[in-house]
Write a protein that holds these residues in place. Structure first.
Motif, PDB file in Angstrom:
ATOM      1  N   LEU A 167       0.858  -1.315  -0.170  1.00 52.26           N
ATOM      2  CA  LEU A 167      -0.111  -0.005   0.170  1.00 52.26           C
ATOM      3  C   LEU A 167       0.863   1.299   0.062  1.00 52.26           C
ATOM      4  CD1 LEU A 167      -2.579  -1.206   2.819  1.00 52.26           C
ATOM      5  CD2 LEU A 167      -2.705  -1.341   0.266  1.00 52.26           C
ATOM      6  N   THR A 168       0.273   2.651  -0.535  1.00 50.28           N
ATOM      7  CA  THR A 168       1.023   3.338  -0.659  1.00 50.28           C
ATOM      8  C   THR A 168      -0.112   4.599  -0.032  1.00 50.28           C
ATOM      9  OG1 THR A 168       0.277   4.065  -2.770  1.00 50.28           O
ATOM     10  CG2 THR A 168       2.729   3.263  -2.369  1.00 50.28           C
ATOM     11  N   PRO A 169       0.330   5.730   0.478  1.00 52.59           N
ATOM     12  CA  PRO A 169      -0.545   6.664   1.410  1.00 52.59           C
ATOM     13  C   PRO A 169      -1.382   7.292   0.228  1.00 52.59           C
ATOM     14  CG  PRO A 169       1.631   7.166   1.987  1.00 52.59           C
ATOM     15  CD  PRO A 169       1.743   6.058   0.842  1.00 52.59           C
ATOM     16  N   PRO A 170      -2.921   7.025   0.344  1.00 52.55           N
ATOM     17  CA  PRO A 170      -4.082   7.328  -0.678  1.00 52.55           C
ATOM     18  C   PRO A 170      -4.092   8.906  -1.038  1.00 52.55           C
ATOM     19  CG  PRO A 170      -4.852   6.717   1.241  1.00 52.55           C
ATOM     20  CD  PRO A 170      -3.491   6.558   1.382  1.00 52.55           C
ATOM     21  N   GLN A 171      -4.170   9.388  -2.160  1.00 54.53           N
ATOM     22  CA  GLN A 171      -4.421  10.879  -2.439  1.00 54.53           C
ATOM     23  C   GLN A 171      -5.812  11.396  -2.765  1.00 54.53           C
ATOM     24  OE1 GLN A 171      -1.419  12.570  -2.073  1.00 54.53           O
ATOM     25  NE2 GLN A 171      -0.921  10.727  -1.148  1.00 54.53           N
ATOM     26  N   THR A 172      -6.657  10.240  -2.692  1.00 57.98           N
ATOM     27  CA  THR A 172      -8.092  10.652  -2.795  1.00 57.98           C
ATOM     28  C   THR A 172      -8.824  10.137  -1.858  1.00 57.98           C
ATOM     29  OG1 THR A 172      -8.503   9.073  -4.616  1.00 57.98           O
ATOM     30  CG2 THR A 172      -7.899  11.155  -5.532  1.00 57.98           C
ATOM     31  N   LEU A 173     -10.404  10.368  -1.722  1.00 60.85           N
ATOM     32  CA  LEU A 173     -11.059   9.561  -0.665  1.00 60.85           C
ATOM     33  C   LEU A 173     -11.500   8.301  -1.217  1.00 60.85           C
ATOM     34  CD1 LEU A 173     -12.857   9.701   1.527  1.00 60.85           C
ATOM     35  CD2 LEU A 173     -14.920  10.432   0.276  1.00 60.85           C
ATOM     36  N   ASP A 174     -11.419   8.011  -2.639  1.00 59.41           N
ATOM     37  CA  ASP A 174     -11.824   6.659  -3.229  1.00 59.41           C
ATOM     38  C   ASP A 174     -10.735   5.690  -2.989  1.00 59.41           C
ATOM     39  OD1 ASP A 174     -14.288   7.425  -3.901  1.00 59.41           O
ATOM     40  OD2 ASP A 174     -13.940   7.560  -6.075  1.00 59.41           O
ATOM     41  N   GLU A 175      -9.301   6.372  -3.048  1.00 59.17           N
ATOM     42  CA  GLU A 175      -8.221   5.459  -2.900  1.00 59.17           C
ATOM     43  C   GLU A 175      -8.207   5.185  -1.571  1.00 59.17           C
ATOM     44  OE1 GLU A 175      -4.568   7.626  -4.247  1.00 59.17           O
ATOM     45  OE2 GLU A 175      -5.341   7.792  -6.342  1.00 59.17           O
ATOM     46  N   MET A 176      -8.539   5.975  -0.573  1.00 60.44           N
ATOM     47  CA  MET A 176      -8.544   5.642   0.921  1.00 60.44           C
ATOM     48  C   MET A 176      -9.568   4.652   1.064  1.00 60.44           C
ATOM     49  SD  MET A 176      -7.425   6.063   3.898  1.00 60.44           S
ATOM     50  CE  MET A 176      -6.662   7.362   4.462  1.00 60.44           C
ATOM     51  N   LYS A 177     -10.593   4.630   0.611  1.00 56.38           N
ATOM     52  CA  LYS A 177     -11.472   3.587   0.801  1.00 56.38           C
ATOM     53  C   LYS A 177     -11.010   2.200   0.324  1.00 56.38           C
ATOM     54  CE  LYS A 177     -15.729   6.496   0.158  1.00 56.38           C
ATOM     55  NZ  LYS A 177     -17.117   6.836  -0.589  1.00 56.38           N
ATOM     56  N   GLU A 178     -10.067   2.349  -0.733  1.00 57.86           N
ATOM     57  CA  GLU A 178      -9.385   0.998  -1.284  1.00 57.86           C
ATOM     58  C   GLU A 178      -8.486   0.478  -0.253  1.00 57.86           C
ATOM     59  OE1 GLU A 178      -9.125  -1.690  -4.568  1.00 57.86           O
ATOM     60  OE2 GLU A 178     -10.599  -0.131  -4.333  1.00 57.86           O
ATOM     61  N   VAL A 179      -7.732   1.433   0.284  1.00 55.94           N
ATOM     62  CA  VAL A 179      -6.669   0.995   1.435  1.00 55.94           C
ATOM     63  C   VAL A 179      -7.562   0.334   2.539  1.00 55.94           C
ATOM     64  CG1 VAL A 179      -5.246   1.988   2.970  1.00 55.94           C
ATOM     65  CG2 VAL A 179      -5.089   2.889   0.772  1.00 55.94           C
ATOM     66  N   VAL A 180      -8.368   1.135   2.832  1.00 57.99           N
ATOM     67  CA  VAL A 180      -9.231   0.651   4.024  1.00 57.99           C
ATOM     68  C   VAL A 180      -9.866  -0.904   3.663  1.00 57.99           C
ATOM     69  CG1 VAL A 180     -11.522   0.875   5.549  1.00 57.99           C
ATOM     70  CG2 VAL A 180      -9.976   2.619   5.236  1.00 57.99           C
ATOM     71  N   ASP A 187      -7.191  -8.517   7.871  1.00 55.65           N
ATOM     72  CA  ASP A 187      -7.430  -8.702   9.042  1.00 55.65           C
ATOM     73  C   ASP A 187      -6.545  -7.828   9.672  1.00 55.65           C
ATOM     74  OD1 ASP A 187      -9.251  -9.385  11.182  1.00 55.65           O
ATOM     75  OD2 ASP A 187      -7.703 -11.105  11.934  1.00 55.65           O
ATOM     76  N   LYS A 188      -6.252  -6.504   9.567  1.00 52.17           N
ATOM     77  CA  LYS A 188      -5.725  -5.412   9.993  1.00 52.17           C
ATOM     78  C   LYS A 188      -6.748  -4.038  10.280  1.00 52.17           C
ATOM     79  CE  LYS A 188      -1.664  -7.158   9.261  1.00 52.17           C
ATOM     80  NZ  LYS A 188      -0.365  -7.459  10.269  1.00 52.17           N
ATOM     81  N   LYS A 189      -6.799  -3.633  11.506  1.00 50.52           N
ATOM     82  CA  LYS A 189      -7.455  -2.513  11.592  1.00 50.52           C
ATOM     83  C   LYS A 189      -7.090  -1.267  10.900  1.00 50.52           C
ATOM     84  CE  LYS A 189     -11.351  -3.343  14.163  1.00 50.52           C
ATOM     85  NZ  LYS A 189     -12.627  -2.710  13.271  1.00 50.52           N
ATOM     86  N   PRO A 190      -7.904  -0.745  10.208  1.00 47.80           N
ATOM     87  CA  PRO A 190      -7.294   0.749   9.455  1.00 47.80           C
ATOM     88  C   PRO A 190      -7.127   1.642  10.289  1.00 47.80           C
ATOM     89  CG  PRO A 190      -9.492  -0.624   8.315  1.00 47.80           C
ATOM     90  CD  PRO A 190      -9.342  -1.101   9.796  1.00 47.80           C
ATOM     91  N   PHE A 191      -7.886   1.908  11.233  1.00 52.14           N
ATOM     92  CA  PHE A 191      -7.570   3.415  11.934  1.00 52.14           C
ATOM     93  C   PHE A 191      -7.489   3.038  13.574  1.00 52.14           C
ATOM     94  CE2 PHE A 191      -9.393   5.054   8.016  1.00 52.14           C
ATOM     95  CZ  PHE A 191      -8.583   5.942   7.765  1.00 52.14           C
TER      96      PHE A 191
END
Length: 423
Positions: A167-180, A187-191
């Motif tokens: 993974l790389t740090p997401p630059q958009t909201l949709d990319e963050m949703k993909e990372v989450v 099985d890793k807690k996102p936040f």
């Protein structure tokens, strides 16, 4: 004859005794006048740095005694960050101001207007300030505080977990949703959520408002101050806030900042909306941890994914201090050419002065890369009390005690009240 001899001896002994009484040894072992005793009251709302500050103050006390024959006692009070402002305001209101106290740079104008701050313009320490940092502590051409903690910050992320999953740090909201989604699948807690102290969840509004206002609603604060705007105009902040809250660790109200640092250091979650000021605490738990700093996406407009540039902790001297000369000595010692670099490095703070000579940390360079690309904004200046209200409401919002509409309505009222009170 014997009588005269006895009287002469008595007189000599009395003279020696009086001489001894008038000349005490100072703590540094030098014979001379008795040291002047001075007590300084200092308030800094950073209890996690208690050991470092106490050690540095001992160095100052030794220096002041050796150079000026002043025996300094320092009464250090370190309230928790979410209580520090209220504690300070109560002391100022009751004419019990500490000699030195910390203030967020955004609040300097308010305290200056109220007449609480000593003008520091011309103090030796201020002459060494980097120009960009100096601008954050000036009001009407005067330097009103000494920057201590200057930051380039976003959220923290666990590099080991990110690298493990590609993974790389997401630059958009949709990319963050993909990372989450990928984190949940692994099985890793996102936040990590640590909501026991209200100032921690408030960091979400600091970053989301900062990115959204700076990229898409640049006149929003001006309009809010005139009563011509609403939090409804920036309600997109809830998109990422909701995503964080829905994908966070359990029982956040049982976790404070210290416990949160421990949990993040132990890999309990991949990301934490928290700043690099927690680096010292995190690395104390896990010295080998590699974490990064990245800007928080607010929407699918990557222009709003920005690093926050701010001067958070500044040190001010009370205008009413009865020991102003010694207080100024201590203030200037924070930028001592010989000793201050070691302090700032130990605290994991950024260099803010030309006297600071030390290697910065990897996360500082990472954040600076975004700044160099123009993906950064100056920390927003909100009216007094607005940040505290956001903090409380975010706790209530997570607990479902208020909904989005009630949050917006309450914040609009809080802002209007703050503007009215300041007039």
């Amino acid at each position: 004859m014997k009588k005269k001899l006895v009287l002469g001896l008595a007189t000599a002994i009395l003279a020696m005794s009086l001489s001894a009484c008038g000349s005490e040894e100072t703590d540094d072992g030098n014979s001379g006048e008795a040291a002047q005793k001075v007590e300084l009251k200092v308030q800094i709302g950073s209890p996690r740095f208690k050991d470092q500050f106490e050690k540095y103050f001992e160095q100052f006390k030794a220096k002041e005694l050796a150079e000026k024959n002043i025996d300094v006692t320092i009464d250090l009070e370190m309230p928790n960050p979410d209580q520090a402002k209220q504690v300070l305001q109560a002391r100022l209101a009751s004419n019990d101001a500490p000699d030195i106290f910390d203030v967020h740079a955004n609040d300097l104008n308010t305290y200056d207007k109220a007449g609480y701050l000593e003008d520091l313009t011309g103090q030796p320490a201020t002459e060494t300030l980097y120009e960009t940092v100096k601008n954050t502590v000036m009001n009407e051409g005067r330097i009103m505080a000494l920057p201590l903690e200057s930051l380039s910050w976003g959220y923290l992320y666990n590099k080991e977990i990110f690298n493990e999953l590609g993974l790389t740090p997401p630059q958009t909201l949709d990319e963050m949703k993909e990372v989450v989604m990928k984190l949940n699948e692994a099985d890793k807690k996102p936040f990590l959520l640590a909501f026991q102290e209200s100032w921690v969840p408030q960091l979400m509004t600091a970053l989301t408002l900062g990115g959204l206002v700076s990229s898409e609603h640049q006149d929003w604060i001006e309009k809010m101050n005139k009563g011509e705007a609403s939090y409804a105009d920036v309600s997109d902040i809830f998109n990422i806030i909701d995503l964080i809250m829905e994908n966070g660790t359990a029982k956040p109200f049982e976790v404070g900042n210290e416990a949160g640092s421990t949990e993040f250091a132990n890999g309990k979650a991949a990301m934490w909306v928290q700043g690099p000021w927690n680096a010292e605490t995190i690395l104390k738990v896990n010295p080998d941890m590699e974490f990064g700093v990245a800007p928080l996406p607010v929407s699918n407009n990557a222009a709003g994914t920005m690093i926050n540039l701010s001067t958070s902790t500044t040190l001010a001297v009370s205008k009413t201090s009865k020991n102003k000369e010694v207080a100024l000595d201590l203030l200037n010692y924070f930028y001592d050419a010989k000793d201050s670099s070691a302090l700032f490095q130990e605290l994991k703070f950024n260099p803010v002065s030309s006297v600071h000579q030390y290697e910065v940390f990897p996360w500082v360079n990472e954040a600076s890369e975004y700044v160099a690309k123009g993906k950064a904004y100056q920390d927003l200046k909100l009216p007094n009390g607005v940040t505290d209200e956001q903090a409380k409401l975010l706790q209530s919002y997570f607990a479902k005690e208020v909904n989005k509409e009630q949050f917006i309505s309450s914040m609009d009222k809080a802002w209007a009240t703050a503007i009215k009170s300041a007039q």
